[in-house]
Design a protein around this motif. Structure first.
Motif, PDB file in Angstrom:
ATOM      1  N   PRO A   1      47.472  30.785  39.576  1.00  6.97           N
ATOM      2  CA  PRO A   1      46.616  29.630  39.838  1.00  6.97           C
ATOM      3  C   PRO A   1      46.115  29.562  41.279  1.00  6.97           C
ATOM      4  CG  PRO A   1      48.899  28.943  39.706  1.00  6.97           C
ATOM      5  CD  PRO A   1      48.859  30.385  39.277  1.00  6.97           C
ATOM      6  N   ILE A   2      44.849  29.230  41.419  1.00  3.73           N
ATOM      7  CA  ILE A   2      44.254  28.898  42.713  1.00  3.73           C
ATOM      8  C   ILE A   2      43.963  27.403  42.668  1.00  3.73           C
ATOM      9  CG2 ILE A   2      42.308  29.230  44.263  1.00  3.73           C
ATOM     10  CD1 ILE A   2      42.001  32.039  43.162  1.00  3.73           C
ATOM     11  N   HIS A   3      44.619  26.646  43.515  1.00  3.28           N
ATOM     12  CA  HIS A   3      44.487  25.195  43.514  1.00  3.28           C
ATOM     13  C   HIS A   3      43.390  24.778  44.495  1.00  3.28           C
ATOM     14  CE1 HIS A   3      48.240  24.639  41.207  1.00  3.28           C
ATOM     15  NE2 HIS A   3      48.652  25.711  41.872  1.00  3.28           N
ATOM     16  N   ARG A   4      42.385  24.063  43.996  1.00  6.83           N
ATOM     17  CA  ARG A   4      41.297  23.600  44.845  1.00  6.83           C
ATOM     18  C   ARG A   4      41.489  22.129  45.187  1.00  6.83           C
ATOM     19  NH1 ARG A   4      35.561  25.911  43.001  1.00  6.83           N
ATOM     20  NH2 ARG A   4      35.202  25.319  45.164  1.00  6.83           N
ATOM     21  N   ASP A   5      40.875  21.697  46.292  1.00  5.68           N
ATOM     22  CA  ASP A   5      41.056  20.319  46.728  1.00  5.68           C
ATOM     23  C   ASP A   5      40.462  19.302  45.759  1.00  5.68           C
ATOM     24  OD1 ASP A   5      38.446  21.021  47.290  1.00  5.68           O
ATOM     25  OD2 ASP A   5      38.472  20.358  49.379  1.00  5.68           O
TER      26      ASP A   5
ATOM     27  N   TYR B   1      41.956  33.858  37.618  1.00  2.25           N
ATOM     28  CA  TYR B   1      41.230  35.095  37.328  1.00  2.25           C
ATOM     29  C   TYR B   1      41.917  35.827  36.189  1.00  2.25           C
ATOM     30  CZ  TYR B   1      38.251  34.679  41.437  1.00  2.25           C
ATOM     31  OH  TYR B   1      37.314  34.253  42.350  1.00  2.25           O
ATOM     32  N   GLN B   2      41.119  36.452  35.350  1.00  2.00           N
ATOM     33  CA  GLN B   2      41.653  37.152  34.196  1.00  2.00           C
ATOM     34  C   GLN B   2      42.144  38.557  34.522  1.00  2.00           C
ATOM     35  OE1 GLN B   2      41.798  35.143  31.108  1.00  2.00           O
ATOM     36  NE2 GLN B   2      41.645  33.957  32.995  1.00  2.00           N
ATOM     37  N   SER B   3      41.819  39.047  35.698  1.00  2.00           N
ATOM     38  CA  SER B   3      42.336  40.333  36.162  1.00  2.00           C
ATOM     39  C   SER B   3      42.770  40.169  37.611  1.00  2.00           C
ATOM     40  CB  SER B   3      41.275  41.437  36.042  1.00  2.00           C
ATOM     41  OG  SER B   3      40.150  41.126  36.833  1.00  2.00           O
ATOM     42  N   ALA B   4      43.612  41.073  38.081  1.00  2.00           N
ATOM     43  CA  ALA B   4      44.114  40.984  39.450  1.00  2.00           C
ATOM     44  C   ALA B   4      42.973  41.100  40.454  1.00  2.00           C
ATOM     45  CB  ALA B   4      45.150  42.077  39.699  1.00  2.00           C
ATOM     46  N   GLN B   5      43.083  40.339  41.542  1.00  2.00           N
ATOM     47  CA  GLN B   5      42.093  40.357  42.609  1.00  2.00           C
ATOM     48  C   GLN B   5      42.757  40.848  43.888  1.00  2.00           C
ATOM     49  OE1 GLN B   5      38.708  39.139  41.743  1.00  2.00           O
ATOM     50  NE2 GLN B   5      39.823  39.567  39.844  1.00  2.00           N
ATOM     51  N   VAL B   6      41.985  41.554  44.697  1.00  2.00           N
ATOM     52  CA  VAL B   6      42.505  42.124  45.938  1.00  2.00           C
ATOM     53  C   VAL B   6      41.851  41.423  47.124  1.00  2.00           C
ATOM     54  CG1 VAL B   6      42.805  44.229  47.290  1.00  2.00           C
ATOM     55  CG2 VAL B   6      42.821  44.343  44.785  1.00  2.00           C
TER      56      VAL B   6
ATOM     57  N   GLY C   1      36.730  44.214  41.549  1.00  2.00           N
ATOM     58  CA  GLY C   1      36.470  45.284  40.595  1.00  2.00           C
ATOM     59  C   GLY C   1      35.416  44.875  39.578  1.00  2.00           C
ATOM     60  N   PRO C   2      35.330  45.608  38.480  1.00  2.00           N
ATOM     61  CA  PRO C   2      34.251  45.371  37.513  1.00  2.00           C
ATOM     62  C   PRO C   2      34.358  44.049  36.757  1.00  2.00           C
ATOM     63  CG  PRO C   2      35.822  46.961  36.653  1.00  2.00           C
ATOM     64  CD  PRO C   2      36.184  46.735  38.089  1.00  2.00           C
ATOM     65  N   ASP C   3      35.549  43.464  36.683  1.00  2.00           N
ATOM     66  CA  ASP C   3      35.700  42.215  35.929  1.00  2.00           C
ATOM     67  C   ASP C   3      36.372  41.161  36.796  1.00  2.00           C
ATOM     68  OD1 ASP C   3      35.943  40.208  34.114  1.00  2.00           O
ATOM     69  OD2 ASP C   3      37.458  41.170  32.876  1.00  2.00           O
ATOM     70  N   ALA C   4      35.585  40.178  37.229  1.00  2.00           N
ATOM     71  CA  ALA C   4      36.117  39.086  38.045  1.00  2.00           C
ATOM     72  C   ALA C   4      36.013  37.760  37.297  1.00  2.00           C
ATOM     73  CB  ALA C   4      35.380  39.016  39.373  1.00  2.00           C
ATOM     74  N   THR C   5      36.014  37.835  35.973  1.00  2.00           N
ATOM     75  CA  THR C   5      35.933  36.628  35.152  1.00  2.00           C
ATOM     76  C   THR C   5      37.097  35.690  35.475  1.00  2.00           C
ATOM     77  OG1 THR C   5      34.827  37.793  33.347  1.00  2.00           O
ATOM     78  CG2 THR C   5      35.972  35.748  32.783  1.00  2.00           C
ATOM     79  N   PHE C   6      36.805  34.389  35.539  1.00  2.09           N
ATOM     80  CA  PHE C   6      37.881  33.430  35.779  1.00  2.09           C
ATOM     81  C   PHE C   6      37.659  32.160  34.972  1.00  2.09           C
ATOM     82  CE2 PHE C   6      34.711  32.501  39.064  1.00  2.09           C
ATOM     83  CZ  PHE C   6      34.635  31.108  39.059  1.00  2.09           C
ATOM     84  N   LEU C   7      38.748  31.427  34.762  1.00  3.58           N
ATOM     85  CA  LEU C   7      38.730  30.151  34.069  1.00  3.58           C
ATOM     86  C   LEU C   7      38.919  29.034  35.077  1.00  3.58           C
ATOM     87  CD1 LEU C   7      41.015  30.950  30.998  1.00  3.58           C
ATOM     88  CD2 LEU C   7      38.517  31.020  31.091  1.00  3.58           C
ATOM     89  N   ALA C   8      38.189  27.946  34.900  1.00  6.20           N
ATOM     90  CA  ALA C   8      38.323  26.776  35.760  1.00  6.20           C
ATOM     91  C   ALA C   8      38.806  25.606  34.911  1.00  6.20           C
ATOM     92  CB  ALA C   8      36.984  26.435  36.409  1.00  6.20           C
TER      93      ALA C   8
END
Length: 199
Positions: free
Chosen positions: A48-52, A59-64, A79-86
């Protein structure tokens, strides 16, 4: 290129600030190593990335992430897939499919402390789309946001300079925008604690 893969993989809190003391977003990442460009960390898929605003991104795949030794920016390389859910506070969930895989927050230089790593967002973002197109985002919001968050004028001037530098680096595929993220993601996935040589 000197590469140091950390034997221990510390997890740390990362915080993106609007101004000192106001957290815009936070997440927990795993630090995997460093090279001549900067220090590298991985955000595992689903973390989870918590926003204010209360929204939580996953993100559905690991991010660097790359935190440069020198530079007013922090890069997220997906990478090629940076899809994420909000997931919003009203209970709705929206999927953002195929966003720009590479995104740079123009920011103050990051600071590492026992509490984690943090940096102050300076409004501007630079993205590189899957087709290689590079674009600057939020340039029309700089004046308003600078006033709202009391961003010093010299910081904004540096932000514009950094933005120009990042665009050139992305267009020329210079490190860290040269595919280096794949190496660090591989190191994270394999979990090897011994020093490795970049392929």
């Amino acid at each position: 290129m000197r590469v140091e893969t950390y034997a221990e993989r510390p997890r740390r809190l990362a915080r993106k600030l609007r101004q000192p003391g106001h957290v815009a977003a936070s997440w927990t990442e795993t630090v995997v190593g460093r090279d001549d460009v900067g220090e590298w960390a991985v955000l595992p898929a689903g973390t989870p990335i918590h926003r204010d605003s209360g929204t939580i991104l996953r993100y559905q795949s690991a991010q660097v992430f790359c935190y440069p030794h020198q530079g007013w920016w922090v890069a997220r390389l997906g990478g090629p897939d940076a899809t994420f859910l909000a997931s919003r506070v009203d209970g709705t969930v929206k999927s953002f499919d195929n966003p720009a895989p590479d995104r740079v927050d123009v920011s103050t230089p990051h600071v590492v402390s026992p509490a984690g790593v943090e940096f102050v967002d300076l409004v501007l973002d630079v993205v590189r789309h899957a087709d290689g197109t590079v674009a600057v985002q939020d340039e029309h919001e700089v004046e308003q946001e600078a006033a709202a968050w009391s961003i010093p004028a010299d910081h904004i001037e540096q932000a514009w300079r950094s933005c120009t530098e990042i665009v050139a680096m992305m267009e020329r595929a210079m490190a860290p925008f040269d595919g280096s993220a794949a190496y660090w993601l591989d190191q994270f996935s394999v979990g090897s604690g011994s020093p490795a040589r970049r392929r």
